[in-house]
Design a protein around this motif. Structure first.
Motif, PDB file in Angstrom:
ATOM      1  N   ARG A 113       7.441  -3.314   6.127  1.00 19.82           N
ATOM      2  CA  ARG A 113       7.125  -3.489   4.710  1.00 19.82           C
ATOM      3  C   ARG A 113       6.805  -5.078   4.662  1.00 19.82           C
ATOM      4  O   ARG A 113       6.010  -5.182   3.825  1.00 19.82           O
ATOM      5  N   LEU A 119      -0.750  -5.119   1.446  1.00 20.23           N
ATOM      6  CA  LEU A 119      -0.529  -3.632   0.990  1.00 20.23           C
ATOM      7  C   LEU A 119       0.611  -3.847  -0.100  1.00 20.23           C
ATOM      8  O   LEU A 119       0.551  -3.044  -1.044  1.00 20.23           O
ATOM      9  N   GLU A 126      -3.916   1.352  -6.828  1.00 15.78           N
ATOM     10  CA  GLU A 126      -4.579   0.648  -5.630  1.00 15.78           C
ATOM     11  C   GLU A 126      -4.080   1.414  -4.437  1.00 15.78           C
ATOM     12  O   GLU A 126      -4.751   1.720  -3.592  1.00 15.78           O
ATOM     13  N   LEU A 127      -2.589   1.378  -4.121  1.00 11.16           N
ATOM     14  CA  LEU A 127      -2.131   1.834  -2.994  1.00 11.16           C
ATOM     15  C   LEU A 127      -2.402   3.423  -2.862  1.00 11.16           C
ATOM     16  O   LEU A 127      -2.595   4.062  -1.805  1.00 11.16           O
ATOM     17  N   ALA A 128      -2.341   4.070  -4.075  1.00 11.73           N
ATOM     18  CA  ALA A 128      -2.732   5.616  -3.950  1.00 11.73           C
ATOM     19  C   ALA A 128      -3.937   5.956  -3.437  1.00 11.73           C
ATOM     20  O   ALA A 128      -4.175   6.780  -2.662  1.00 11.73           O
ATOM     21  N   ARG A 129      -5.093   5.078  -4.021  1.00 11.64           N
ATOM     22  CA  ARG A 129      -6.447   5.269  -3.634  1.00 11.64           C
ATOM     23  C   ARG A 129      -6.483   4.913  -2.273  1.00 11.64           C
ATOM     24  O   ARG A 129      -7.289   5.615  -1.554  1.00 11.64           O
ATOM     25  N   PHE A 130      -5.877   4.025  -1.678  1.00 11.67           N
ATOM     26  CA  PHE A 130      -6.040   3.465  -0.215  1.00 11.67           C
ATOM     27  C   PHE A 130      -5.552   4.251   0.542  1.00 11.67           C
ATOM     28  O   PHE A 130      -6.135   4.939   1.551  1.00 11.67           O
ATOM     29  N   GLU A 131      -4.319   5.220   0.234  1.00  8.61           N
ATOM     30  CA  GLU A 131      -3.689   6.287   0.888  1.00  8.61           C
ATOM     31  C   GLU A 131      -4.629   7.411   0.886  1.00  8.61           C
ATOM     32  O   GLU A 131      -4.929   8.139   2.061  1.00  8.61           O
ATOM     33  N   ARG A 132      -5.303   7.659  -0.072  1.00  3.88           N
ATOM     34  CA  ARG A 132      -6.253   8.725  -0.081  1.00  3.88           C
ATOM     35  C   ARG A 132      -7.361   8.486   0.561  1.00  3.88           C
ATOM     36  O   ARG A 132      -7.991   9.356   1.540  1.00  3.88           O
ATOM     37  N   LEU A 134      -7.449   6.504   3.445  1.00  2.00           N
ATOM     38  CA  LEU A 134      -7.040   6.656   4.851  1.00  2.00           C
ATOM     39  C   LEU A 134      -6.738   8.086   5.402  1.00  2.00           C
ATOM     40  O   LEU A 134      -7.136   8.513   6.601  1.00  2.00           O
ATOM     41  N   ASP A 135      -6.365   9.136   4.391  1.00  2.00           N
ATOM     42  CA  ASP A 135      -6.033  10.350   4.509  1.00  2.00           C
ATOM     43  C   ASP A 135      -7.275  11.225   5.050  1.00  2.00           C
ATOM     44  O   ASP A 135      -7.130  12.204   5.694  1.00  2.00           O
ATOM     45  N   ARG A 136      -8.632  10.624   4.579  1.00  4.15           N
ATOM     46  CA  ARG A 136      -9.589  11.335   5.226  1.00  4.15           C
ATOM     47  C   ARG A 136      -9.935  11.150   6.597  1.00  4.15           C
ATOM     48  O   ARG A 136     -10.852  11.777   7.105  1.00  4.15           O
TER      49      ARG A 136
END
Length: 142
Positions: A113, A119, A126-132, A134-136
């Motif tokens: 962390r 991050l 922003e973190l949730a969007r970045f995670e989505r 990356l999940d692609r």
């Protein structure tokens, strides 16, 4: 000659992703070494928090289950994990963290962390969007 601004930006993003990955890898390896762990051992500690079969761990590593045995052996020798037979199939070996293993895992997670302030500075959206995003990404073929 027409300059394709989107192509230039995509190229820049790809280069920055490689820099980010290499930076994360170097930090991950350094922090694992601080805890006297190899990177694969550190990863097992992260993956085995709730108890996982060696086969599940191998799937997480995208390798054959036999490759996980040596990693788990060394963690078990250090008292960081234990193997137990599966509840329904005694041939299945479940890997669980010991109290000491949990403590080492917690220290490693805290270090991770700290490693990525960019991050950590993201707001939750922003973190949730970045995670989505990356999940692609699909893992490379085995």
């Amino acid at each position: 000659m027409v300059i394709d601004a989107r192509a230039d930006r995509l190229e820049h993003v790809v280069v920055r992703l490689f820099v980010a990955v290499e930076s994360l890898r170097a930090f991950y390896e350094r922090e694992a070494a601080e805890l006297d762990l190899t990177p694969p051992q550190a990863r097992v500690l992260l993956l085995a928090a709730q108890g996982r079969s060696q086969r599940d761990l191998a799937a997480g590593f995208r390798c054959d289950a036999s490759n996980i045995v040596g990693i788990v052996d060394r963690l078990e020798q250090r008292g960081l994990v234990v193997r137990r037979p599966g509840q329904f199939d005694r041939r299945v070996k479940l890997v669980s963290l010991t109290d000491e293993g949990l403590a080492v895992r917690d220290r490693f997670q805290a270090a991770l962390r700290r490693c990525v302030p960019v991050l950590a500075d993201l707001d939750p959206d922003e973190l949730a969007r970045f995670e989505r995003i990356l999940d692609r990404f699909e893992p490379p073929p085995a």
